[in-house]
Design an enzyme around this catalytic site. Sequence first.
Site, mmCIF file in Angstrom:
data_model
loop_
_atom_site.group_PDB
_atom_site.id
_atom_site.type_symbol
_atom_site.label_atom_id
_atom_site.label_comp_id
_atom_site.label_asym_id
_atom_site.label_seq_id
_atom_site.Cartn_x
_atom_site.Cartn_y
_atom_site.Cartn_z
ATOM 1 N N MET A 149 9.530 6.353 3.543
ATOM 2 C CA MET A 149 8.703 6.425 4.520
ATOM 3 C C MET A 149 9.116 7.092 5.609
ATOM 4 S SD MET A 149 8.240 1.876 4.504
ATOM 5 C CE MET A 149 9.657 1.936 3.545
ATOM 6 N N ASP A 163 3.113 -3.290 -2.630
ATOM 7 C CA ASP A 163 4.299 -3.527 -1.659
ATOM 8 C C ASP A 163 3.782 -4.269 -0.163
ATOM 9 O OD1 ASP A 163 6.640 -3.604 -0.268
ATOM 10 O OD2 ASP A 163 6.799 -1.062 -0.423
ATOM 11 N N MET A 221 -0.078 -0.115 -0.259
ATOM 12 C CA MET A 221 0.561 -0.812 0.619
ATOM 13 C C MET A 221 -0.213 -2.176 1.042
ATOM 14 S SD MET A 221 3.470 0.529 1.187
ATOM 15 C CE MET A 221 4.064 -0.779 2.631
ATOM 16 N N HIS A 241 11.262 4.406 -1.947
ATOM 17 C CA HIS A 241 9.949 4.342 -1.252
ATOM 18 C C HIS A 241 10.409 5.030 0.013
ATOM 19 C CE1 HIS A 241 6.874 1.912 1.095
ATOM 20 N NE2 HIS A 241 6.614 3.152 1.058
ATOM 21 N N MET A 298 13.530 4.830 5.740
ATOM 22 C CA MET A 298 12.841 4.946 6.960
ATOM 23 C C MET A 298 13.345 5.910 7.718
ATOM 24 S SD MET A 298 11.686 0.968 7.766
ATOM 25 C CE MET A 298 11.009 -0.182 6.198
ATOM 26 N N HIS A 350 13.932 -1.616 -5.755
ATOM 27 C CA HIS A 350 13.138 -0.864 -4.555
ATOM 28 C C HIS A 350 13.994 -0.532 -3.219
ATOM 29 C CE1 HIS A 350 9.106 0.230 -2.753
ATOM 30 N NE2 HIS A 350 9.876 -0.406 -1.806
ATOM 31 N N SER A 401 12.970 -5.601 -2.926
ATOM 32 C CA SER A 401 13.250 -4.607 -2.106
ATOM 33 C C SER A 401 14.541 -5.201 -1.352
ATOM 34 C CB SER A 401 12.181 -4.420 -0.989
ATOM 35 O OG SER A 401 12.460 -3.963 0.393
ATOM 36 N N ASP A 445 13.996 1.097 0.519
ATOM 37 C CA ASP A 445 13.150 1.702 1.426
ATOM 38 C C ASP A 445 13.793 2.605 2.372
ATOM 39 O OD1 ASP A 445 10.633 0.119 0.973
ATOM 40 O OD2 ASP A 445 11.742 -1.686 1.182
HETATM 41 C C1 DX5 Z 1 7.719 -2.497 4.072
HETATM 42 C C2 DX5 Z 1 8.309 -1.905 3.016
HETATM 43 C C3 DX5 Z 1 8.511 -2.905 1.934
HETATM 44 C C4 DX5 Z 1 9.184 -4.278 2.684
HETATM 45 C C5 DX5 Z 1 8.576 -5.481 1.842
HETATM 46 O O1 DX5 Z 1 7.635 -1.409 5.011
HETATM 47 O O2 DX5 Z 1 8.073 -0.949 2.332
HETATM 48 O O3 DX5 Z 1 9.138 -2.645 0.646
HETATM 49 O O4 DX5 Z 1 10.541 -4.305 2.127
HETATM 50 O O5 DX5 Z 1 9.004 -6.725 2.388
HETATM 51 P P1 DX5 Z 1 8.254 -7.987 2.275
HETATM 52 O O6 DX5 Z 1 8.127 -8.191 0.758
HETATM 53 O O7 DX5 Z 1 9.189 -8.867 2.777
HETATM 54 O O8 DX5 Z 1 7.002 -7.672 2.725
HETATM 55 ZN ZN ZN Z 2 8.586 -0.464 0.366
#
Ligand code: DX5
Ligand code: ZN
Length: 222
Positions: free
Chosen positions: A69, A176, A138, A67, A38, A34, A9, A36
């Site tokens: 969110m 994840d 998750m 991903h 947000m 990956h 990620s 993320d």
């Molecule tokens: C969390 C994200 C993850 C995050 C994982 O909200 O969706 O993908 O980057 O980070 P680590 O591996 O440090 O938990």
């Molecule tokens: Zn993620």
Amino acid sequence: MSTIKLAPSILSADFARLGEHVAEITRAGADLIHVDIMDGHFVPALTWGPRTVEAIKKWTHLPLDVHMMVEQPERHIASFLDAGADIITVHAEACTQLHWTIAQIKEHGAKASVAINPGTSLMAIEETLQWLDQVLVMTVNPGLPGQKFIPESPQKIARVRRFMDEIGIQAELEVDGGINAETAPMVARAGAQVVVAGSAVFDHPDGIEAAIRLLKERLASV
Ligand code: DX5
Ligand code: ZN
């Protein structure tokens, strides 16, 4: 030989050097990138939009595992797909018309994936499993990198895998949150097929390449 995929990620990468970091994890043996996304609503933090996805696409030949969110992700799916997303994950908790949202992703020829938070039951996605290419369980509450793995997660992962096998669902199971050299074999044994790791890759004292090698060794040992 294990075929479990590793998806670093880039949330833990240096945002000013994203392209270089994407190239580095590609060279080091990542299987997916990956990304993320947000939105400041579904989770408090804000990260990137489609233009960043388009920019990093040029630095790798690997599939981009996006991903989201994001509340009402259906408003942005077409833009992320145009930007080069190969797999789109939406959260079951963020969609009021989950079936329709999945159909939108698949219409564009991309892989559709749905995530469930630690507090969300598998039953929230039961009716949609037959259309999914991937299910994301998750193992932390989403929002931040570097959180502690929720210790009950392997039981949930195993339960999801068992349920999917029983009804003949081929979708890949991704996990994840809080994955490191210690927790990676735990989730792999429970049935995870795609493993995301952020801080364990980018904050490893011996560097990104050593971190990826270690995680892949641990996953292969299962
Ligand atoms: C969390 C994200 C993850 C995050 C994982 O909200 O969706 O993908 O980057 O980070 P680590 O591996 O440090 O938990
Ligand atoms: Zn993620």
